[in-house]
Design an enzyme around this catalytic site. Sequence first.
Site, PDB file in Angstrom:
ATOM      1  N   HIS A  69       0.824  -1.212   0.000  1.00 42.65           N
ATOM      2  CA  HIS A  69       0.000   0.000   0.000  1.00 42.65           C
ATOM      3  C   HIS A  69       0.860   1.265   0.000  1.00 42.65           C
ATOM      4  CE1 HIS A  69      -3.495   2.392   1.890  1.00 42.65           C
ATOM      5  NE2 HIS A  69      -3.926   1.960   0.709  1.00 42.65           N
ATOM      6  N   LYS A 116       3.331   4.470  -0.947  1.00 40.89           N
ATOM      7  CA  LYS A 116       3.237   5.470  -2.000  1.00 40.89           C
ATOM      8  C   LYS A 116       4.406   6.450  -1.875  1.00 40.89           C
ATOM      9  CE  LYS A 116      -1.754   5.113  -1.419  1.00 40.89           C
ATOM     10  NZ  LYS A 116      -1.673   3.920  -0.562  1.00 40.89           N
ATOM     11  N   ASP A 131      15.883  11.944  -8.531  1.00 35.74           N
ATOM     12  CA  ASP A 131      17.317  12.231  -8.390  1.00 35.74           C
ATOM     13  C   ASP A 131      17.824  12.037  -6.968  1.00 35.74           C
ATOM     14  OD1 ASP A 131      17.574  12.743 -11.079  1.00 35.74           O
ATOM     15  OD2 ASP A 131      17.341  14.911 -10.889  1.00 35.74           O
ATOM     16  N   HIS A 140      -9.721  10.241   2.015  1.00 37.87           N
ATOM     17  CA  HIS A 140      -8.666   9.269   1.740  1.00 37.87           C
ATOM     18  C   HIS A 140      -7.380   9.590   2.492  1.00 37.87           C
ATOM     19  CE1 HIS A 140      -5.882   6.787  -0.804  1.00 37.87           C
ATOM     20  NE2 HIS A 140      -6.909   5.968  -0.742  1.00 37.87           N
ATOM     21  N   LYS A 169      -4.647   9.987   5.404  1.00 35.85           N
ATOM     22  CA  LYS A 169      -4.317   9.267   6.628  1.00 35.85           C
ATOM     23  C   LYS A 169      -3.296  10.124   7.377  1.00 35.85           C
ATOM     24  CE  LYS A 169      -4.427   6.030   3.019  1.00 35.85           C
ATOM     25  NZ  LYS A 169      -5.821   6.131   2.704  1.00 35.85           N
ATOM     26  N   ASP A 180      -0.619  16.464  20.231  1.00 32.67           N
ATOM     27  CA  ASP A 180      -0.291  17.641  21.047  1.00 32.67           C
ATOM     28  C   ASP A 180       0.083  18.862  20.223  1.00 32.67           C
ATOM     29  OD1 ASP A 180      -0.765  16.168  23.350  1.00 32.67           O
ATOM     30  OD2 ASP A 180       1.318  15.497  23.489  1.00 32.67           O
TER      31      ASP A 180
END
Length: 518
Positions: A168, A170, A175, A413, A415, A420
Amino acid sequence: MRSLRHWWLSGVLVALAGCAGLPPNVERQPSSALTDTADTPLARSLAASVAAHPGQTGVYALASGREAFAARIAMARVAARCIDAQYYIWHDDITGAMMMRALLDAADRGVRVRLLIDDNNTKGTDATIAMVDAHPNIEVRLFNPFANRSNRLADYATDFSRLNRRMHNKSFTVDNQVTVVGGRNIGDEYFGAGDEMEFADLDVIAAGAVVPDVSTQFDAYWNSPSAYPSSSLTGASTAADADNVRARWAQMAAEPRAAKYVEAVNDTPLVRELLAHRPPLEWMAVRLVYDDPAKVLHPPEQSETHMLPRLVAALGEPRAELDLVSPYFVPGDDGTQALRALADRGVQVRVLTNSLSATDVGPVYAGYSKYREALLTGGNLKLYELKRTAPEGSEQADKQRRGIGSSSDAGLHAKTFAADRQRIFVGSFNLDPRSARLNTEMGVVLDSPAMASKLSALFDKAIPRTQYEVRLTSDGSSVEWVEQSPTGPVIYRASPETGAMRRAWIRFLSVMPIEWLL
């Protein structure tokens, strides 16, 4: 009789599978991130800032889908040595095709491109993958692939335990100098170009100290036994298939919607900053956390390869506030107890997840619904659900106004979690059993009071005003949804914007023993 039934079932499964199997003894040429990239345009443009912030990472948050797309395209266009891209989903739609063309253009300039895609969502794209992989400067690998390219259901029937484990992660790194990490896959719905539901999401651009760590993570997955050279599965690209792919891309690029989207992307503030060579970075301490790719090869309960303990350690024990945004939120018994324990100690816990009308995965909502009442008895815990209809002024509503797409429906979508108002996580990890135990995930923990406070400020004002608050009824027997309207609070006793049939289906799923799959 039992042995006869077993023989019959085995015969069916073998027939379904068609004797397909993953190719044995596949040659994987090991490779690693290029490190001699200090003379590239990206490195030169960042050299003074990197030198002024030793050991730190420059970060820019990409809350806008159009900016998130623009950042990746701009990075690909300026790449001089290498691009390493790793995604769970890469759709063959308008933005997916534009990104693939950007990789091919870079490869034509001599840039080495390594593209690692989880195989779960590649059905129907083998011709595209083969055509891209055929370029001498590009190699495509598929993570945990399906052996049967034409009948994936057959593979699920005979090899479910393996295929249920997905990558999952991403990341998009250019470079070995700049990377984009976060929650977005590659596709129209993630970049504000879709006709259907738009996803509210979050990525970050990062330059500096954390980038070599992201490259090390990529190398681990690229060289893992679960990553197969795509050519060993799709076969070689034919001239006819390549012509069809390019013709389809040209047809999509000629659509009025595509032209309007490109115009909107070019008009984003980030593009103007990038063109002026002024990347607006905030410098801070950043820690990368990720699962070992071997996680998918071990039983889910074998936690040595899991990133969750490292994420908890990096985010730190909240003392006053914990704000959680997770589209797929299934806390389970242990998570529910942990969140309630924090609330009981006086920590303000606030959670935003998808409503039933906004979610794209109903079974996950069913899994979450079992824990709502237990969570809300914690006293110091507030629970919000995202409305399907995008608020006025949001990117989704603006997209509709500009004629880029036909829908202003919104789905969550992103996450991201803030502790704090000091530290914030951005990545691919959902608060559910699948992210914790089955899939591999990654993300960054940012020591940034500015970014963490922005998320908490949304919970202070915007989220209670624009989304549903879920709370216990006055007698504590069930939950209700509260919507703030111009005329005052509106109370719903069932999931808003949904029909009775769908709610009944969710109730049925909530009692089924499927939580381990979610």
